[in-house]
Design a protein around this motif. Structure first.
Motif, PDB file in Angstrom:
ATOM      1  N   LYS A 157      16.474  -9.619  -6.764  1.00  0.00           N
ATOM      2  CA  LYS A 157      17.576 -10.410  -6.118  1.00  0.00           C
ATOM      3  C   LYS A 157      18.041 -11.886  -6.538  1.00  0.00           C
ATOM      4  CE  LYS A 157      17.379  -7.179  -3.043  1.00  0.00           C
ATOM      5  NZ  LYS A 157      17.745  -5.948  -3.445  1.00  0.00           N
ATOM      6  N   GLU A 158      17.486 -12.038  -7.874  1.00  0.00           N
ATOM      7  CA  GLU A 158      17.671 -13.254  -8.479  1.00  0.00           C
ATOM      8  C   GLU A 158      19.350 -13.309  -9.020  1.00  0.00           C
ATOM      9  OE1 GLU A 158      16.413 -15.534 -12.512  1.00  0.00           O
ATOM     10  OE2 GLU A 158      15.113 -14.081 -11.741  1.00  0.00           O
ATOM     11  N   GLU A 159      19.781 -14.652  -8.927  1.00  0.00           N
ATOM     12  CA  GLU A 159      21.086 -14.727  -9.295  1.00  0.00           C
ATOM     13  C   GLU A 159      21.313 -14.837 -10.811  1.00  0.00           C
ATOM     14  OE1 GLU A 159      23.490 -17.957  -7.756  1.00  0.00           O
ATOM     15  OE2 GLU A 159      23.939 -16.660  -5.592  1.00  0.00           O
TER      16      GLU A 159
ATOM     17  N   ARG B 128      23.995 -10.546  -9.110  1.00  0.00           N
ATOM     18  CA  ARG B 128      22.562 -10.581  -8.486  1.00  0.00           C
ATOM     19  C   ARG B 128      21.626  -9.538  -9.281  1.00  0.00           C
ATOM     20  NH1 ARG B 128      20.758 -13.591  -4.727  1.00  0.00           N
ATOM     21  NH2 ARG B 128      22.758 -14.232  -3.984  1.00  0.00           N
TER      22      ARG B 128
END
Length: 90
Positions: A66-68, A61
Protein backbone atom coordinates in the motif's frame (compact mmCIF):
# COMPACT_ATOMS: atom_id res chain seq x y z
CA UNK A 1 -4.20 -15.89 -34.65
CA UNK A 2 -0.52 -15.98 -33.76
CA UNK A 3 2.50 -15.04 -35.88
CA UNK A 4 2.91 -18.55 -37.37
CA UNK A 5 -0.74 -18.69 -38.39
CA UNK A 6 -0.47 -15.20 -39.90
CA UNK A 7 2.59 -16.28 -41.93
CA UNK A 8 0.64 -19.31 -43.17
CA UNK A 9 -2.27 -17.07 -44.17
CA UNK A 10 0.02 -14.61 -45.99
CA UNK A 11 1.79 -17.45 -47.82
CA UNK A 12 -1.52 -18.96 -48.95
CA UNK A 13 -3.18 -15.66 -49.90
CA UNK A 14 -0.17 -14.28 -51.81
CA UNK A 15 0.83 -17.67 -53.27
CA UNK A 16 4.39 -17.38 -51.95
CA UNK A 17 6.56 -19.60 -49.79
CA UNK A 18 6.27 -19.52 -46.02
CA UNK A 19 9.88 -18.29 -45.82
CA UNK A 20 9.10 -15.35 -48.11
CA UNK A 21 5.93 -14.59 -46.14
CA UNK A 22 7.91 -14.66 -42.87
CA UNK A 23 10.52 -12.26 -44.32
CA UNK A 24 7.77 -9.94 -45.57
CA UNK A 25 5.98 -9.91 -42.21
CA UNK A 26 9.26 -9.34 -40.34
CA UNK A 27 10.06 -6.44 -42.70
CA UNK A 28 6.66 -4.82 -42.03
CA UNK A 29 7.02 -5.22 -38.27
CA UNK A 30 10.57 -3.85 -38.39
CA UNK A 31 9.45 -0.88 -40.50
CA UNK A 32 6.64 0.00 -38.09
CA UNK A 33 8.92 -0.43 -35.05
CA UNK A 34 11.71 1.70 -36.56
CA UNK A 35 9.29 4.46 -37.53
CA UNK A 36 7.65 4.53 -34.09
CA UNK A 37 11.10 4.64 -32.43
CA UNK A 38 11.71 7.87 -34.38
CA UNK A 39 8.48 9.31 -32.86
CA UNK A 40 6.78 9.22 -36.25
CA UNK A 41 3.51 7.52 -37.23
CA UNK A 42 2.61 4.84 -39.78
CA UNK A 43 -0.68 5.20 -41.62
CA UNK A 44 -2.14 2.33 -43.62
CA UNK A 45 -5.21 3.79 -45.35
CA UNK A 46 -8.31 1.77 -44.53
CA UNK A 47 -6.49 -0.32 -41.91
CA UNK A 48 -5.35 2.18 -39.29
CA UNK A 49 -2.62 4.34 -37.84
CA UNK A 50 0.21 3.36 -35.52
CA UNK A 51 1.55 6.27 -33.46
CA UNK A 52 3.46 7.11 -30.29
CA UNK A 53 1.74 8.69 -27.31
CA UNK A 54 3.29 10.34 -24.25
CA UNK A 55 2.18 9.04 -20.87
CA UNK A 56 2.77 11.52 -18.05
CA UNK A 57 4.50 10.59 -14.80
CA UNK A 58 2.09 9.70 -12.03
CA UNK A 59 1.92 8.23 -8.57
CA UNK A 60 0.63 4.72 -8.04
CA UNK A 61 0.26 2.37 -5.13
CA UNK A 62 2.04 -0.92 -4.51
CA UNK A 63 -0.85 -3.38 -3.96
CA UNK A 64 1.14 -5.49 -1.50
CA UNK A 65 2.49 -2.79 0.81
CA UNK A 66 0.00 0.00 0.00
CA UNK A 67 3.07 2.24 -0.30
CA UNK A 68 2.93 5.07 -2.85
CA UNK A 69 5.36 4.75 -5.76
CA UNK A 70 6.31 7.09 -8.60
CA UNK A 71 5.60 5.77 -12.08
CA UNK A 72 7.89 7.45 -14.61
CA UNK A 73 6.71 9.15 -17.78
CA UNK A 74 6.85 6.89 -20.83
CA UNK A 75 6.24 6.77 -24.54
CA UNK A 76 3.69 4.12 -25.49
CA UNK A 77 2.64 2.76 -28.89
CA UNK A 78 -0.95 3.42 -29.91
CA UNK A 79 -3.16 2.06 -32.71
CA UNK A 80 -6.25 3.71 -34.11
CA UNK A 81 -8.34 1.51 -36.41
CA UNK A 82 -9.35 2.90 -39.79
CA UNK A 83 -12.90 3.03 -41.13
CA UNK A 84 -12.55 -0.02 -43.38
CA UNK A 85 -11.25 -2.14 -40.49
CA UNK A 86 -14.03 -0.95 -38.20
CA UNK A 87 -16.63 -1.72 -40.86
CA UNK A 88 -15.17 -5.19 -41.48
CA UNK A 89 -15.38 -6.05 -37.78
CA UNK A 90 -18.96 -4.80 -37.36
Amino acid sequence: MNKTELIDHIATSADISKAAAARALDAVIDGVTTTLAKNDSVTLVGFGTFSVSERAARTGRNPRTKEEIVIDAAKVPKFKAGKALKDAVN
